[in-house]
Motif scaffolding. Structure first.
Motif, mmCIF file in Angstrom:
data_model
loop_
_atom_site.group_PDB
_atom_site.id
_atom_site.type_symbol
_atom_site.label_atom_id
_atom_site.label_comp_id
_atom_site.label_asym_id
_atom_site.label_seq_id
_atom_site.Cartn_x
_atom_site.Cartn_y
_atom_site.Cartn_z
ATOM 1 N N ASP A 103 -0.944 8.757 10.933
ATOM 2 C CA ASP A 103 -2.008 7.825 10.562
ATOM 3 C C ASP A 103 -3.344 8.495 10.864
ATOM 4 N N ALA A 104 -3.863 9.210 9.872
ATOM 5 C CA ALA A 104 -5.085 9.992 10.084
ATOM 6 C C ALA A 104 -6.277 9.092 10.393
ATOM 7 N N ALA A 126 0.838 -1.195 0.000
ATOM 8 C CA ALA A 126 0.000 0.000 0.000
ATOM 9 C C ALA A 126 0.872 1.243 0.000
ATOM 10 N N ALA A 127 0.442 2.207 -0.753
ATOM 11 C CA ALA A 127 1.207 3.450 -0.829
ATOM 12 C C ALA A 127 1.209 4.147 0.521
ATOM 13 N N GLY A 128 2.351 4.590 0.946
ATOM 14 C CA GLY A 128 2.447 5.315 2.205
ATOM 15 C C GLY A 128 1.992 6.748 2.023
ATOM 16 N N PRO A 129 1.932 7.501 3.119
ATOM 17 C CA PRO A 129 1.527 8.899 3.013
ATOM 18 C C PRO A 129 2.534 9.697 2.204
ATOM 19 N N GLY A 130 2.048 10.738 1.594
ATOM 20 C CA GLY A 130 2.917 11.593 0.803
ATOM 21 C C GLY A 130 3.865 12.383 1.680
ATOM 22 N N PRO A 131 4.629 13.277 1.077
ATOM 23 C CA PRO A 131 5.548 14.086 1.870
ATOM 24 C C PRO A 131 4.807 14.884 2.932
ATOM 25 N N GLY A 174 -16.592 5.023 6.543
ATOM 26 C CA GLY A 174 -15.612 5.671 5.679
ATOM 27 C C GLY A 174 -14.210 5.604 6.259
ATOM 28 N N THR A 175 -13.249 6.063 5.494
ATOM 29 C CA THR A 175 -11.857 6.107 5.939
ATOM 30 C C THR A 175 -11.307 7.507 5.728
ATOM 31 N N VAL A 176 -10.371 7.885 6.572
ATOM 32 C CA VAL A 176 -9.757 9.208 6.523
ATOM 33 C C VAL A 176 -8.318 9.061 6.052
ATOM 34 N N GLY A 177 -7.974 9.776 5.017
ATOM 35 C CA GLY A 177 -6.656 9.638 4.434
ATOM 36 C C GLY A 177 -5.618 10.577 4.991
ATOM 37 N N GLU A 178 -6.040 11.794 5.340
ATOM 38 C CA GLU A 178 -5.039 12.777 5.751
ATOM 39 C C GLU A 178 -5.683 13.866 6.592
ATOM 40 N N ILE A 179 -4.951 14.317 7.593
ATOM 41 C CA ILE A 179 -5.334 15.473 8.404
ATOM 42 C C ILE A 179 -4.143 16.413 8.411
ATOM 43 N N PHE A 183 -12.458 17.923 11.756
ATOM 44 C CA PHE A 183 -12.460 16.670 12.495
ATOM 45 C C PHE A 183 -13.850 16.035 12.489
ATOM 46 N N ALA A 184 -14.890 16.858 12.468
ATOM 47 C CA ALA A 184 -16.256 16.319 12.436
ATOM 48 C C ALA A 184 -16.502 15.531 11.155
ATOM 49 N N HIS A 185 -15.978 15.999 10.027
ATOM 50 C CA HIS A 185 -16.097 15.235 8.782
ATOM 51 C C HIS A 185 -15.461 13.850 8.952
ATOM 52 N N GLY A 186 -14.284 13.821 9.561
ATOM 53 C CA GLY A 186 -13.594 12.554 9.738
ATOM 54 C C GLY A 186 -14.325 11.612 10.677
ATOM 55 N N VAL A 187 -14.822 12.141 11.800
ATOM 56 C CA VAL A 187 -15.548 11.309 12.759
ATOM 57 C C VAL A 187 -16.829 10.763 12.128
#
Length: 375
Positions: free
Chosen positions: A129-130, A108-113, A212-217, A201-205
């Motif tokens: 790890d968002a 799996a691709a890791g997080p970007g820079p 759903g899954t959260v990719g980045e914060i 953060f409310a979108h992510g929760v």
């Protein structure tokens, strides 16, 4: 007597399956066409397919043979599929490494820079790890995420907004008063910035709550403005429309919840109190922040909500393209399905009217504030 159907060839006896985790979206209107999105969460790559291709791809679960799927396809669309059709489709899926048992798609691709862009414009990833971070926050908040609790909180927020609307003149005067006082103005601006972080953060929760899954914060800036962001990876692939709407609307709801303790404090103070005036301005700006986000214009959450409600992707650009085509060649525009014509023309006209109304409301609010602050 009718002749028996020919026995399926060796290829048609195969029972291929998509690789676990491949995402398929519900039907989406995109211009004149209905499409489905296919996404590989590991690579992040996605592409569009039509309803007929979706009919086939969505049935590749390893339990049905190609012959069985082809028979169902023939009943649905009146056309049988030959081996050449299957080779083309499976070749496409195989080349994108979407089939189980195919070539290893790799790790799996890791997080970007962690940081991209420049000092003037860029992004900064704040969490390694968002998805795990949001999962912990979701677990903590789960007791208040029950429908009955959320429904009661929504009623409270609506009641508060009703009280604030009735006090709009007073709040506009408080805002005008605040603009001439730098120290409390900075305090209000800081609280509003914090509210934007709560919004994200409310979108992510909400995404975690509906699967759903959260990719980045992280933090996104274009100086002098810097705001938090939270990227939900698969909200468009959620099967239920109400789940998509909940994720899109969670931010504005969180903004309104953020104001509740300040509203209680404000109601306890007498009119004219300096602290009360600061709180009044905060309540006005915070309410505007939440409600403006529900306006169905890009890039606001209301635009995303409308797109999910209508099951349309690229609503604004597709609407603009349809209007240009309609003005240039009405016969070509008539080739759009009736539903697409109604949606695109309605959105273009409605958004234009909405922009004019918002501009008029803003001018009226400024004039009222100046008049209330005058001698």
């Amino acid at each position: 007597m009718s002749s028996p159907s020919p026995a399926p060839s060796g290829m048609l006896e195969h029972r291929p399956a998509l690789r676990a985790g491949i995402l398929l979206s519900p039907p989406l209107l995109n211009g004149p066409a209905v499409v489905h999105l296919v996404k590989d969460p590991r690579s992040g790559a996605s592409f569009e397919i039509g309803p007929k291709e979706y009919f086939l791809v969505s049935r590749l679960d390893g339990s049905r043979s190609l012959a069985e799927i082809g028979e169902a396809y023939g009943e649905a669309f009146g056309r049988r599929l030959g081996e050449g059709n299957w080779k083309q489709l499976l070749g496409l899926l195989g080349s994108r490494r979407l089939l189980a048992g195919g070539p290893d798609p790799g790790p799996a691709a890791g997080p970007g820079p962690q940081r991209t862009g420049t000092l003037l414009k860029g992004t900064l990833r704040l969490v390694a790890d968002a998805d795990a971070t949001t999962a912990r926050l979701h677990a903590f908040l789960r007791p208040v995420l029950r429908p009955v609790v959320l429904g009661l909180l929504l009623l409270v927020c609506l009641a508060v907004e009703g009280v604030l609307a009735a006090s709009a003149g007073r709040l506009l005067g408080d805002l005008w008063w605040l603009l001439g006082r730098p120290v409390p103005l900075v305090a209000v601006a800081s609280l509003l910035w914090l509210s934007t972080a709560v919004h994200e953060f409310a979108h992510g929760v909400a995404a975690r709550h509906v699967g759903g899954t959260v990719g980045e914060i992280g933090l996104r800036w274009r100086l002098p403005v810097a705001i938090m962001y939270c990227t939900v990876d698969n909200y468009r692939y959620l099967r239920r429309r109400r789940d998509q709407l909940a994720v899109a609307g969670a931010g504005a709801f969180a903004n309104l919840l953020f104001l509740l303790p300040f509203f209680a404090w404000w109601t306890a103070l007498p009119p004219g109190d300096a602290t009360g005036r600061v709180l009044g301005a905060l309540l006005l700006l915070g309410s505007a922040q939440a409600l403006v986000n529900l306006v169905p214009l890009p890039p606001l959450d209301g635009y995303t909500i409308l797109g999910h409600a209508l099951r349309v992707t690229r609503l604004a650009p597709a609407g603009s393209a349809y209007l240009r085509l309609r003005l240039r060649d009405r016969s070509a525009a008539a080739a759009y399905p009736a539903r697409a014509r109604r949606i695109y023309l309605g959105y273009v006209i409605g958004s234009a009217v909405l922009v004019l109304l918002l501009a008029g409301a803003a001018v009226t609010a400024v004039l009222l504030a100046i008049g209330r602050a005058g001698p």
